[in-house]
Design a protein around this motif. Sequence first.
Motif, PDB file in Angstrom:
ATOM      1  N   ARG A 168      -9.865  -2.675  23.320  1.00 12.48           N
ATOM      2  CA  ARG A 168      -9.343  -1.616  22.457  1.00 12.48           C
ATOM      3  C   ARG A 168      -9.864  -1.733  21.028  1.00 12.48           C
ATOM      4  NH1 ARG A 168      -8.120   1.463  26.424  1.00 12.48           N
ATOM      5  NH2 ARG A 168      -6.169   1.065  27.531  1.00 12.48           N
ATOM      6  N   ALA A 169     -10.693  -2.731  20.758  1.00  9.61           N
ATOM      7  CA  ALA A 169     -11.100  -3.004  19.379  1.00  9.61           C
ATOM      8  C   ALA A 169     -11.876  -1.839  18.766  1.00  9.61           C
ATOM      9  CB  ALA A 169     -11.934  -4.284  19.325  1.00  9.61           C
ATOM     10  N   GLY A 170     -12.839  -1.315  19.520  1.00  7.31           N
ATOM     11  CA  GLY A 170     -13.644  -0.221  18.987  1.00  7.31           C
ATOM     12  C   GLY A 170     -12.823   1.018  18.714  1.00  7.31           C
ATOM     13  N   THR A 171     -11.901   1.329  19.625  1.00  5.34           N
ATOM     14  CA  THR A 171     -11.042   2.487  19.439  1.00  5.34           C
ATOM     15  C   THR A 171     -10.152   2.314  18.217  1.00  5.34           C
ATOM     16  OG1 THR A 171     -10.995   2.963  21.813  1.00  5.34           O
ATOM     17  CG2 THR A 171      -9.221   3.870  20.481  1.00  5.34           C
ATOM     18  N   ALA A 172      -9.553   1.124  18.074  1.00  8.43           N
ATOM     19  CA  ALA A 172      -8.677   0.872  16.931  1.00  8.43           C
ATOM     20  C   ALA A 172      -9.445   0.980  15.623  1.00  8.43           C
ATOM     21  CB  ALA A 172      -8.035  -0.506  17.056  1.00  8.43           C
ATOM     22  N   ALA A 173     -10.681   0.463  15.600  1.00  5.70           N
ATOM     23  CA  ALA A 173     -11.500   0.560  14.389  1.00  5.70           C
ATOM     24  C   ALA A 173     -11.840   2.006  14.072  1.00  5.70           C
ATOM     25  CB  ALA A 173     -12.778  -0.268  14.551  1.00  5.70           C
ATOM     26  N   ALA A 174     -12.092   2.809  15.118  1.00  5.29           N
ATOM     27  CA  ALA A 174     -12.386   4.229  14.898  1.00  5.29           C
ATOM     28  C   ALA A 174     -11.168   4.959  14.347  1.00  5.29           C
ATOM     29  CB  ALA A 174     -12.839   4.874  16.212  1.00  5.29           C
ATOM     30  N   VAL A 175      -9.986   4.632  14.876  1.00  6.73           N
ATOM     31  CA  VAL A 175      -8.748   5.251  14.377  1.00  6.73           C
ATOM     32  C   VAL A 175      -8.505   4.849  12.918  1.00  6.73           C
ATOM     33  CG1 VAL A 175      -6.246   5.342  14.648  1.00  6.73           C
ATOM     34  CG2 VAL A 175      -7.716   5.419  16.668  1.00  6.73           C
ATOM     35  N   LEU A 176      -8.769   3.587  12.593  1.00  8.40           N
ATOM     36  CA  LEU A 176      -8.636   3.135  11.204  1.00  8.40           C
ATOM     37  C   LEU A 176      -9.582   3.902  10.295  1.00  8.40           C
ATOM     38  CD1 LEU A 176      -7.690   1.223   8.947  1.00  8.40           C
ATOM     39  CD2 LEU A 176      -9.392  -0.431   9.757  1.00  8.40           C
ATOM     40  N   ASN A 177     -10.809   4.061  10.732  1.00 10.34           N
ATOM     41  CA  ASN A 177     -11.795   4.801   9.957  1.00 10.34           C
ATOM     42  C   ASN A 177     -11.316   6.222   9.697  1.00 10.34           C
ATOM     43  OD1 ASN A 177     -14.247   4.962   8.636  1.00 10.34           O
ATOM     44  ND2 ASN A 177     -15.363   5.614  10.444  1.00 10.34           N
ATOM     45  N   THR A 178     -10.755   6.845  10.745  1.00 11.63           N
ATOM     46  CA  THR A 178     -10.246   8.206  10.599  1.00 11.63           C
ATOM     47  C   THR A 178      -9.079   8.254   9.625  1.00 11.63           C
ATOM     48  OG1 THR A 178     -10.915   8.746  12.867  1.00 11.63           O
ATOM     49  CG2 THR A 178      -9.257  10.157  11.855  1.00 11.63           C
ATOM     50  N   ALA A 179      -8.164   7.298   9.727  1.00 12.58           N
ATOM     51  CA  ALA A 179      -7.007   7.260   8.826  1.00 12.58           C
ATOM     52  C   ALA A 179      -7.445   7.126   7.372  1.00 12.58           C
ATOM     53  CB  ALA A 179      -6.085   6.104   9.204  1.00 12.58           C
ATOM     54  N   ARG A 180      -8.462   6.316   7.125  1.00 12.26           N
ATOM     55  CA  ARG A 180      -8.949   6.146   5.754  1.00 12.26           C
ATOM     56  C   ARG A 180      -9.539   7.444   5.220  1.00 12.26           C
ATOM     57  NH1 ARG A 180     -13.111   2.199   4.890  1.00 12.26           N
ATOM     58  NH2 ARG A 180     -12.442   2.345   2.730  1.00 12.26           N
ATOM     59  N   GLN A 181     -10.313   8.150   6.048  1.00  8.56           N
ATOM     60  CA  GLN A 181     -10.899   9.406   5.592  1.00  8.56           C
ATOM     61  C   GLN A 181      -9.830  10.467   5.362  1.00  8.56           C
ATOM     62  OE1 GLN A 181     -14.017   9.396   4.691  1.00  8.56           O
ATOM     63  NE2 GLN A 181     -14.169   7.298   5.468  1.00  8.56           N
ATOM     64  N   VAL A 182      -8.803  10.473   6.219  1.00  4.67           N
ATOM     65  CA  VAL A 182      -7.705  11.415   6.027  1.00  4.67           C
ATOM     66  C   VAL A 182      -6.993  11.111   4.708  1.00  4.67           C
ATOM     67  CG1 VAL A 182      -5.465  12.183   6.920  1.00  4.67           C
ATOM     68  CG2 VAL A 182      -7.387  11.848   8.483  1.00  4.67           C
ATOM     69  N   GLY A 183      -6.840   9.827   4.375  1.00  5.13           N
ATOM     70  CA  GLY A 183      -6.245   9.459   3.097  1.00  5.13           C
ATOM     71  C   GLY A 183      -7.018  10.039   1.926  1.00  5.13           C
ATOM     72  N   SER A 184      -8.344   9.927   1.975  1.00  2.00           N
ATOM     73  CA  SER A 184      -9.180  10.507   0.916  1.00  2.00           C
ATOM     74  C   SER A 184      -8.976  12.008   0.822  1.00  2.00           C
ATOM     75  CB  SER A 184     -10.661  10.206   1.202  1.00  2.00           C
ATOM     76  OG  SER A 184     -10.888   8.829   1.349  1.00  2.00           O
ATOM     77  N   CYS A 185      -8.959  12.649   1.991  1.00  2.00           N
ATOM     78  CA  CYS A 185      -8.850  14.100   2.057  1.00  2.00           C
ATOM     79  C   CYS A 185      -7.521  14.586   1.479  1.00  2.00           C
ATOM     80  CB  CYS A 185      -8.977  14.522   3.527  1.00  2.00           C
ATOM     81  SG  CYS A 185      -9.401  16.239   3.794  1.00  2.00           S
ATOM     82  N   VAL A 186      -6.433  13.952   1.889  1.00  2.83           N
ATOM     83  CA  VAL A 186      -5.101  14.357   1.433  1.00  2.83           C
ATOM     84  C   VAL A 186      -4.937  14.101  -0.066  1.00  2.83           C
ATOM     85  CG1 VAL A 186      -2.640  13.832   1.615  1.00  2.83           C
ATOM     86  CG2 VAL A 186      -4.022  14.079   3.684  1.00  2.83           C
ATOM     87  N   ALA A 187      -5.459  12.976  -0.549  1.00  2.00           N
ATOM     88  CA  ALA A 187      -5.316  12.651  -1.965  1.00  2.00           C
ATOM     89  C   ALA A 187      -6.033  13.660  -2.848  1.00  2.00           C
ATOM     90  CB  ALA A 187      -5.843  11.242  -2.238  1.00  2.00           C
ATOM     91  N   VAL A 188      -7.262  14.010  -2.485  1.00  2.00           N
ATOM     92  CA  VAL A 188      -7.996  14.999  -3.283  1.00  2.00           C
ATOM     93  C   VAL A 188      -7.249  16.326  -3.277  1.00  2.00           C
ATOM     94  CG1 VAL A 188     -10.115  16.366  -3.397  1.00  2.00           C
ATOM     95  CG2 VAL A 188     -10.237  13.908  -2.997  1.00  2.00           C
ATOM     96  N   GLY A 189      -6.693  16.703  -2.112  1.00  2.00           N
ATOM     97  CA  GLY A 189      -5.945  17.951  -2.040  1.00  2.00           C
ATOM     98  C   GLY A 189      -4.672  17.905  -2.861  1.00  2.00           C
ATOM     99  N   ALA A 190      -3.886  16.839  -2.683  1.00  2.00           N
ATOM    100  CA  ALA A 190      -2.591  16.749  -3.365  1.00  2.00           C
ATOM    101  C   ALA A 190      -2.742  16.528  -4.862  1.00  2.00           C
ATOM    102  CB  ALA A 190      -1.766  15.624  -2.746  1.00  2.00           C
ATOM    103  N   PHE A 191      -3.598  15.591  -5.258  1.00  2.00           N
ATOM    104  CA  PHE A 191      -3.768  15.305  -6.680  1.00  2.00           C
ATOM    105  C   PHE A 191      -4.444  16.470  -7.390  1.00  2.00           C
ATOM    106  CE2 PHE A 191      -3.919  10.391  -5.989  1.00  2.00           C
ATOM    107  CZ  PHE A 191      -2.621  10.448  -5.510  1.00  2.00           C
ATOM    108  N   GLY A 192      -5.380  17.108  -6.693  1.00  2.00           N
ATOM    109  CA  GLY A 192      -6.020  18.278  -7.290  1.00  2.00           C
ATOM    110  C   GLY A 192      -5.031  19.386  -7.559  1.00  2.00           C
ATOM    111  N   ALA A 193      -4.070  19.564  -6.632  1.00  2.00           N
ATOM    112  CA  ALA A 193      -3.040  20.577  -6.842  1.00  2.00           C
ATOM    113  C   ALA A 193      -2.172  20.235  -8.043  1.00  2.00           C
ATOM    114  CB  ALA A 193      -2.178  20.699  -5.582  1.00  2.00           C
ATOM    115  N   LEU A 194      -1.921  18.949  -8.251  1.00  2.00           N
ATOM    116  CA  LEU A 194      -1.063  18.521  -9.362  1.00  2.00           C
ATOM    117  C   LEU A 194      -1.711  18.751 -10.729  1.00  2.00           C
ATOM    118  CD1 LEU A 194       0.335  15.180  -7.878  1.00  2.00           C
ATOM    119  CD2 LEU A 194       1.637  17.264  -8.338  1.00  2.00           C
ATOM    120  N   ILE A 195      -3.055  18.638 -10.793  1.00  2.00           N
ATOM    121  CA  ILE A 195      -3.732  18.789 -12.082  1.00  2.00           C
ATOM    122  C   ILE A 195      -4.399  20.154 -12.241  1.00  2.00           C
ATOM    123  CG2 ILE A 195      -4.162  16.307 -12.270  1.00  2.00           C
ATOM    124  CD1 ILE A 195      -7.082  16.873 -11.470  1.00  2.00           C
TER     125      ILE A 195
END
Length: 464
Positions: free
Chosen positions: A399-426
């Motif tokens: 399951r290592a490769g799958t877990a690493a892929a899910v982690l990678n996706t979670a990190r990119q989603v974090g970037s995406c949400v932050a730019v959206g949310a913080f951009g809305a705030l400013i």
Amino acid sequence: MATPTLLARTARPPLEPAAAPTTVLAAALLAFFVISLDGSVVNVALPAISHSLGGTMADLQWIVDGYTLMFAAFMLSAGTFSDRIGAGRAYAWGLAAFTVASVACGVAPNLGTLIGARMVQGGAAALMVPASLALIRQTYTDPGKRARAIAIWTAAGSVAVAVGPVVGGLLTSGLSWRAVFYLNLPVGALGLALLTRIAPSARRAAPVDLVGQLSVVVSLAGLTYAVIEGGRAGWGSADVLGTLALAAGATAVFVRTQARREQPMVPLSVFRNRTVLVCLAAGFTVNAVFYGAIFVLGMYFQQVRGASPVSTGAMFIPMCALISVVNMAGVKLAARRGAWVPMAAGQLVMATGAVLMLTVTSATPYLVPVLLLVPIGLGGGLAVPSLTAAILENIDAERAGTAAAVLNTARQVGSCVAVGAFGALIADSAHFQRGFDTSFAVSAVLLLTTAAATGFLLPRAGRK
């Protein structure tokens, strides 16, 4: 901060040797370098793009998030697709599409075209990451040499993130914001040329989950749209509520599909592992704070303080310059004390930087926010390499490769949400300071929460 090592799950040795290992490594490095570069190089160019093509803050957010969204959405199935057609062919297709999309970005006559081309870039980037790692895996059969090659590959991404804002500022000030995208042309041409010297990769009959992949795209697109448009149209608007409902429905379809498939894209059992859940939360938060800070400070330096693009890029040099060094320090610390130590410490250092950033105003001397960015970069550089290490140490090998892929996706989603949310705030220039403060206050709370989870819930060294 570059994407952490994503293991190629089913790479096979090449049919016959056709290139020196250094040639293969060079081709793989080019892919990861340009992918990581495009994740940060555009931020400094956003005000210039707005001046040239017009548009609102929400439009500028889509330029960044369109790339990250598609990168995250297609990452889960990119490895499977690479297996089906062969790593070399997948890399070539991804690099060719990325290069063509870069041209489309450079010549874009309007924001719609630019955002669409950025989405194609993101999808192509998702395909190249596992393919480039698979090329390394099939070329370097000796575990020690392979580990060194992957470490170099990872370092290339860190360097790209570090130089991205500086390169973006130099090209935007010296030439045009369009030059930021034209930079990918020689890199793409060189990468494709190197591929002609690499033997074909073996293929594997890996199943493709089209319903699962489509549901991921719809879910993340709906979430991103809601976060960005919520700041402009209001969180209670019909469009925002409708897209949130669509995202929730797509997520439910994904879960149901994965539970029923014999060979799911993401086995749900992965999420029953406490270490995986903690690392997903930490990865999401670290990326959200890091890339959210770059976005917010890029706007602060140019729109509030009136700095030029090149000066703005230079402001990020102290923060980014030490990332690669700290990456290696984090790896060594994890080897001695366990992955949880650099993970928790890194998040606490980042939280300190976020709290101190609350002292910054429109009258603060330039040097203060520049120096306060340093702990955000240092903490992220310390924590990121250990995220994958923690997962790999505490999950079954299959399951290592799958877990690493899910982690990678979670990190990119974090970037995406932050730019959206913080951009809305400013977005409202009259209340920029309030949005600035709220962004970093939220960042600090998230980091302190995930740091506590890391410290209390992750296994200690030598104990599962």
